[in-house]
Design an enzyme around this catalytic site. Structure first.
Site, mmCIF file in Angstrom:
data_model
loop_
_atom_site.group_PDB
_atom_site.id
_atom_site.type_symbol
_atom_site.label_atom_id
_atom_site.label_comp_id
_atom_site.label_asym_id
_atom_site.label_seq_id
_atom_site.Cartn_x
_atom_site.Cartn_y
_atom_site.Cartn_z
ATOM 1 C CE LYS A 61 85.051 -30.281 -67.706
ATOM 2 N NZ LYS A 61 86.131 -30.927 -68.681
ATOM 3 C CB SER B 296 89.012 -32.030 -66.585
ATOM 4 O OG SER B 296 88.498 -31.521 -67.828
ATOM 5 C CB SER C 90 88.859 -33.095 -70.455
ATOM 6 O OG SER C 90 89.864 -32.898 -69.619
#
Lengths: 100, 500, 502
Positions: free
Chosen positions: C80, C155, C179
């Site tokens: 990420k 997210s 997330s």
């Protein structure tokens, strides 16, 4: 009802150093009022005796030994991403406000 | 910058009572910074003592330096504070380019030390209790250099340069409670208080305490209360006064300035003021306002400091004696009269004198040099005496005199060279060939030469007019550029007179 | 070659061990897949084939020399973009960090490298992890591989979509209020938020420091466990990192058994506000666990009523401070107003131009919550709610070993559907937020497809702090029971992506 006004949004934007447009100020004033009305429920959910929790897992006395490590950057690394520098220091335009 | 209108100091004191408060920042002399493992040393090339933490790089996290915590607790104990069973860090949020994260990690509602007091002895012998509200740990900011414009100051600069070497250096901020009752002594008290803090941190060995380097910085709060009123006046905060002399001068200045404004019917603005060493005046800075909303909240990246009772006991046991006690002890040990000791007090150089004695000088010599020649040179240069020479250098000078290698006159010459950075006293003596001539042969040769010009001197001495030797001594000293030991020359002349 | 991408990381590890595949082959297969489908999915913000293949070649060399560093040495992993990397840019999905390359690696990334894993690239995310849809990325949304018109969650939609689309077998995510888990829920994948402090946050671009945690994103529970075992552990760079002797999570999966396990079902997270198909799959899963020896206990956690409100005060407050460092001085974007300006004006113009709407909204809200006169009422009260949530969980875990709930109220919504209504989107975090407030670990794994829309549904389990292994136990067991029942994995039911869309 919250007391969010356009003036208070502008003040907050100043504290947060964001040059909001007028349209953003208007939109944020409405949104924040709505949001604050919802999140304000926390005030009635607790009383004075409830302790506050700032860390999810309680720890204390977490220290580092007083020795220099290899985390130190070279000046080249330090300045590599600077928008502007003079070869050894970061460069910024003139400062209006004084040191605190 | 023009000086403000100032009221006569005595008149100001007639009309108003000065109320003081101090915030002293002490930079701790740890190996590394408060929250990062970057070196904590002065004078390195810009941005070489930095880690991702010091630059506030994305993803970086602070970790507390254990030594800084120990130093802070020691300082708290030395200030007779209670050490908090649990203290915590908080973020003070404001934007400024010298603050890498745009928040300063400090302590807010849970400082490490609270409710202390420190005894301060004024040069006139008056002992004053100053209450300490709190001492808390925090991190220093980076250093800004303002470029362009006429003054090198922030106003009118074209741009600024930022060096983050100092960012994150450990600080302890010591905050006093309101100080009343200093009256006439307010400026001296200000200086004596800062000198006492300096003595304490030096004795603890936790700071270099060099004010000229910013290791020790004082913000002085001054307000005036009209006589007969119980209402406090508006205070100003004079920032970063960077010498003991300036602390005293700045407080005196603010008292006189504020008194004049109030007497003229004006009002004092609550503001930050800046002390200017060159003009001996303060100038207006930032007014306190609503913009000072620092949005403190508990630092989520750091955990509470919960010192064990064992740690506190250990640090307490290792505390040096208190400044007032130390003064009493030193005065007795050195056998000084009140007047002699006052001399040292006035100069604020007790620590230097003590260090000089510890380095081998006699107490009298140490006192004499620091409060005499060194102080004179410092005054002339408008700096604190301890910025010119080290106690070790002064002790070496004193020893050279005791050994008969230097005369006082030569020693003064050597001192100036030491201050000019030409080396230690012994090195200067060697380099410049300044040592006293102790070889009797050379002295006798010079005496013979002088006597041949003044042949009647020996006769006069034999007649009992011993003071006649003075003229010959003078001639010998002149002939040898002061490098002769006058006492020995006199002895030799008298020997010569009695021998014939 | 394309066969390789459909294997689990554990299977690929076996292939590497027995020599039937090389890291270079595996890495190349995933790079090919990315090239084929990522134009549509947009899971990745940055891929550097050369760097990845070099790491893969180094891994093959180690293995040939009998010096493999870990069972997963040579397995590709997507990262990420919130985690900083020295060989790839790190933007956290924001324009303000466009092109920025960190001079240091985040600790979880360092641990991946030390174990020989091959970083494949950086995955898309809502800007600074603020969002539940990945639509708030400054670089355009990621799409859900199950339906390209739908959100992949957020997210960490990029990491979830990357593993769901077989672009990577493993990925790292960050979870501040869900997330990792909510994207897993909407993409039919597995995501774990470890105990706070279980994985170092050093090098994770902070959103809310007291809530953020890094964790694995995978297609099955064993892979997550193996990745977890690599990234967990104490780090001297992170004060909140735990000095804990973690048991092997992979062992917990291999020995998974729910016989006698007490599972709490939270009344506040069951019923009103939840989509019927989500509830149906949840109840089926619970029934399946009960049928296999678990004991189901009804639990009430009344403080959860206020958890979302507390979260949306604590998060913006911490974020407003954490994001202050983006000021145009040391790194990142600098925008100078026309005709120049003071440093204050440059900072303000930069932050105005560099931050997206959601980020600004939360910074202003957080600034408000901390400002003089409001702190006690808002931030202070929110911290107290946090205490109540912790107490509720503590009381709950007296009675049960793990707590179960649907991971999120709904399946994936259509792109753009909730953009105008932040409050509605925030409510979607109802089930995931409490774990972050309490610092406890949570897992989301596939529970099936919702009847009404055929989209994936996840089930969440929570465990007490430091008991992450319980999640791998119950997750591993349920996964096996469901796969046995279905006769296939959930992801095998996902529609095939158009390959080589462009």
């Amino acid at each position: 009802m919250s007391d969010i006004s356009e003036e208070s949004v502008r003040h907050l934007a100043g504290l947060a150093r964001i040059a909001l447009t007028d349209a953003e100020v208007t939109a944020l004033t409405a949104e924040l009022s709505q949001i604050v009305d919802v999140v304000a429920q926390v005030t009635s959910a607790v009383d004075a005796d409830t302790p506050a929790t700032s860390h999810p897992i309680p720890l204390s006395n977490v220290y580092r030994e007083d020795v220099v490590t290899d985390d130190v950057l070279t000046p080249e690394q330090a300045l590599a991403s600077a928008p502007e520098h003079d070869g050894s220091r970061f460069k910024v335009s003139a400062i209006l406000g004084e040191e605190q | 910058m023009s000086k403000a209108k100032l009221m006569d100091y005595d008149k100001a004191l007639e009309l108003f009572e000065p109320v003081l408060g101090f915030e002293v920042h002490v930079e701790l002399s740890t190996e590394t910074k408060m929250f990062s493992s970057a070196p904590n040393n002065f004078g390195a090339e810009p941005n070489t003592n930095v880690t991702p933490v010091c630059l506030g790089l994305p993803g970086s996290l602070p970790v507390v330096n254990e030594q800084a915590v120990r130093y802070s607790i020691s300082l708290g104990l030395a200030l007779d504070c209670d050490i908090a069973p649990s203290s915590s860090f908080a973020r003070k949020n404001y934007f400024y380019p010298d603050l890498a994260k745009n928040y300063q990690i400090s302590q807010f509602d849970e400082p490490i030390a609270i409710n202390g007091n420190v005894e301060v002895e004024l040069p006139n012998g008056r002992i004053f209790q100053i209450d300490i509200e709190r001492a808390h740990m925090e991190e220093d900011a980076g250093k800004l250099t303002h470029v362009g414009g006429s003054t090198g100051r922030i106003q009118g600069a074209e741009y600024s340069l930022v060096d983050y070497n100092r960012a994150g250096v450990p600080l302890v901020e010591i905050v006093t409670r309101m100080i009343e009752g200093a009256e006439h002594d307010a400026p001296e008290l200000a200086k004596a208080y800062v000198a006492t803090i300096r003595d304490i941190v030096l004795a603890l060995g936790i700071s270099d305490a060099k004010m000229e380097r910013g290791n020790l910085r004082c913000d002085a709060n001054v307000s005036l209360r009209p006589r007969g009123s119980d209402k406090l006046g508006t205070r100003t905060e004079t920032k970063n006064v960077n010498s003991l002399r300036s602390v005293e001068r700045a407080v005196r200045y603010e008292i006189q300035r504020q008194a004049q404004i109030l007497a003229d019917g004006g009002t004092i603005i609550q503001e930050t003021r800046h002390w200017h060493e060159d003009t001996g005046a303060t100038s207006a800075g930032r007014p306190k306002s609503d913009a000072d909303d620092y949005r403190y909240f508990p630092e989520p990246d750091l955990l509470p400091v919960v010192p064990s009772s064992e740690l506190i006991a250990e640090l307490k046991a290792a505390l040096p004696e208190k400044p007032v006690e130390r003064r009493r002890r030193l005065k007795a040990e050195w056998g000084f009269t009140d007047l002699e000791f006052q001399d040292i007090d006035n100069s604020g150089l007790l620590t230097e004198v003590a260090a000089t004695v510890a380095a081998g000088a006699s107490p009298q010599a140490a006192r004499k040099w620091w409060t005499g020649e060194v102080a004179r040179l410092a005054n002339a240069a408008d700096v604190d005496a301890n910025t010119l020479v080290t106690p070790e250098q002064v002790a070496e000078l004193a020893v050279l005199i005791e050994e008969g290698i230097l005369t006082d006159r030569l020693a003064r010459q050597v001192l100036e060279s030491v201050i000019a950075g030409e080396g230690s006293p012994r090195e200067v003596v060697e380099k410049q060939g300044l040592a006293v001539v102790s070889d009797d042969g050379a002295l006798i040769e010079a005496i013979d030469k002088a006597l041949s010009a003044q042949p009647d001197v020996l006769e006069k001495i034999r007649e009992g007019k011993v003071q006649a030797a003075g003229a010959v001594i003078g001639a010998v000293m002149q002939g040898m550029q002061g490098k002769a030991d006058a006492a020995r020359v006199r002895e030799l002349i008298l020997e010569r007179a009695t021998a014939q | 070659m394309s066969e390789l991408i459909h294997h689990t990381a554990a299977e690929l590890a076996t292939a590497l061990a027995d020599g039937s595949a090389s890291s270079v082959e595996i890495t190349q297969a995933h790079l090919d897949r990315i090239a084929a489908v990522d134009t549509d999915v947009h899971a990745f913000l940055h891929v550097n084939a050369e760097v990845s293949l070099a790491a893969a070649a180094a891994s093959d060399k180690r293995r040939a020399a009998g010096a493999a560093l870990n069972a997963l040495d040579g397995i590709p992993v997507a990262i990420k973009d919130v985690l900083v990397t020295t060989d790839m840019p790190s933007t956290a999905g924001s324009k303000i960090l466009e092109g920025w390359v960190s001079p240091y690696d985040a600790t979880p990334v360092t641990k991946l490298r030390e174990a020989g894993l091959v970083p494949l690239g950086k995955t898309n995310m809502d800007e600074f992890a603020m969002g539940s849809s990945t639509e708030h990325s400054a670089y355009g949304p990621t799409r859900n591989p199950w339906d390209l018109d739908r959100i992949p969650g957020g997210s960490g939609g990029g990491s979830a979509a990357a593993v769901a689309a077989f672009e990577a077998p493993l990925a790292l995510g960050s979870d501040t209020g869900g997330s990792i888990r909510q994207p897993a829920h909407v993409t039919g994948t597995v995501g774990i938020k470890p105990t706070y402090g279980g994985v170092s946050r050093y090098g994770a671009i902070a959103l809310a420091s007291s809530l953020d945690q890094i964790g694995p994103v995978t297609r099955n529970v064993l892979d997550a466990a193996m990745l977890h075992d690599i990234i967990a552990g104490h780090d001297r760079h992170d004060s909140t990192s735990l000095k804990h002797e973690w048991p092997s999570m992979a062992e917990a999966v291999r020995n998974a058994n729910v016989k006698g396990l007490r599972i709490g079902v939270v009344s506040q997270l069951d019923g009103e506000g939840f989509q019927p198909g989500v509830l149906a799959r949840f109840h089926e899963a619970i029934a399946l666990l009960e049928a296999n020896g678990a004991e189901i206990v009804e639990l009430s956690l009344p403080s959860l009523e206020h958890a979302v409100a507390a979260y949306y005060l604590i998060l913006p407050a911490e974020a407003s401070s954490n994001l202050a460092k983006f000021d145009s001085v040391r790194f990142g974007l600098r925008v100078t107003p026309e005709g120049g300006g003071t440093v204050e004006q440059v900072m303000s113009a930069t932050r105005e131009a560099g931050f997206g709407a959601e980020v600004k909204r939360r910074i202003i809200l957080g600034t408000y919550a901390l400002s003089a006169g409001y702190y006690d009422a808002y931030y202070g009260s929110a911290q107290k709610v946090r205490t109540l949530v912790q107490r509720d969980f503590a009381a709950g875990f007296e009675k049960v070993d793990v707590i179960a709930s649907p991971t999120a109220p709904t399946t994936a919504w259509k792109l753009g559907e909730q953009l105008d209504d932040p409050l509605e989107m925030w409510r979607g975090d109802l089930a995931t937020i409490p774990a972050n407030l309490a610092g406890i670990p949570g897992i989301s794994l596939p529970a099936g497809l919702a009847d009404e829309d055929g989209l994936p549904v996840g089930i969440q389990f929570l465990a007490p702090a430091r008991e992450d292994a319980r999640l791998y136990n119950v997750g591993g067991a349920l996964e096996q029971l469901l796969v046995d029942k279905w006769g296939h994995t959930l992801l095998s039911q996902a529609p095939a992506l158009k390959v080589g869309a462009r």
